[in-house]
Design an enzyme around this catalytic site. Structure first.
Site, short mmCIF file in Angstrom:
data_model
loop_
_atom_site.label_atom_id
_atom_site.label_comp_id
_atom_site.label_asym_id
_atom_site.label_seq_id
_atom_site.Cartn_x
_atom_site.Cartn_y
_atom_site.Cartn_z
N HIS A 1 0.83 -1.20 0.00
CA HIS A 1 0.00 0.00 0.00
C HIS A 1 0.86 1.25 0.00
O HIS A 1 2.07 1.19 0.25
CB HIS A 1 -0.92 0.03 1.23
N GLU B 1 3.19 0.23 4.05
CA GLU B 1 2.73 1.54 3.56
C GLU B 1 3.98 2.31 3.16
O GLU B 1 4.70 2.83 4.01
CB GLU B 1 1.97 2.30 4.65
ZN LIG Z 1 -4.17 1.32 0.68
#
Ligand SMILES: [Zn+2]
Length: 265
Positions: A79, A144
């Site tokens: 992500h 992330e």
């Molecule tokens: Zn995401």
């Protein structure tokens, strides 16, 4: 054989975070493809599957079911962050689960490698109750990588080389966590041969080509890439270690009416 399941976050009608003219779903897909290629090419005894290889809608349940059915050793969800901030953070499940200590250890190795390879602002090793972390039977880690709404990081995200670097840092972390052996130099000298059936400025046209190929029995996927400030959607109908196999695919495609060419990566 170590089985790595790569899950490029979002896709299709779920763009993920959108900012600075970028969509998270495209960035995660590009990182995912780079990561898959890099693992396949540079390490021995590793097998890779992806939750999606193109811009399509795949539910969270489908994603985790596929990984569970395959019996993956690692579920890695990719992500890109948003909401103000910069740098890198990672997540594992926040409850009690069977392979908890193993997962903690794997996550630490992957996290630390990515932070040091990217020289990243370390936002920490976190825990959360996300579907992909909770419903997976194997160790699962969600990363992330940077903030799409951070102007400098967004500028970096426009650069394919930077996305590749993010992917390589993930690959090195996985290699460390699973003790993967590097591919011998002689094999590394053999590039991967991708069969390209066309490059399009409009994603819609690329998708139509993918559909046409599918009707003739060819699995293909769209690989976005940037060249001279233009964004292209390249349709890939196979990637091979041996050039003769790629040549064979080109010939088969020709018989079915598709012109194609080979690129080395
Ligand atoms: Zn995401």
């Amino acid at each position: 054989m170590v089985k790595i399941y790569i899950d490029p976050g979002h896709g299709g009608n779920d763009p993920g975070a959108v900012s600075n003219g970028l969509s998270e779903k495209n960035l995660t897909l590009q990182i995912g493809h780079f990561l898959s290629d890099y693992l396949n090419k540079n390490y021995q005894d590793v097998s890779v599957q992806m939750s999606r290889t193109k811009d399509e809608t795949v539910s969270l349940r489908e994603r985790t079911n596929k990984a569970n059915n395959w019996g993956a050793d690692l579920y890695l969800s990719i992500h890109v962050n948003a909401g103000g901030g910069s740098g890198f953070e990672s997540y594992i499940f926040n409850g009690q689960f069977a392979n908890q200590s193993r997962t903690k250890q794997l996550r630490s190795q992957i996290h630390d490698t990515i932070v040091s390879e990217m020289n990243w602002n370390d936002r920490g090793k976190k825990e959360a109750n996300f579907h992909v972390l909770r419903e997976t039977r194997m160790s699962a880690v969600l990363t992330e990588s940077g903030f799409i709404d951070h102007r400098q990081e967004a500028r970096l995200m426009r650069n394919n080389d930077w996305l590749k670097k993010v992917a390589v840092s993930h690959a090195k972390g996985i290699a460390r966590a699973f003790n993967l052996k590097e591919t011998s130099q002689s094999l590394l000298d053999d590039p991967l041969y991708r069969v390209v059936v066309g490059s399009f400025l409009k994603e819609k046209n690329a998708r139509e080509k993918v559909d046409l190929l599918k009707k003739k029995g060819y699995e293909s996927y769209i690989f976005p890439f940037a060249q001279q400030n233009k964004r292209y959607y390249r349709v890939i109908a196979g990637a091979f270690r041996q050039r003769e196999n790629a040549n064979r695919r080109v010939n088969d495609l020709k018989k079915d009416g598709f012109e194609s060419f080979i690129v080395e990566v």
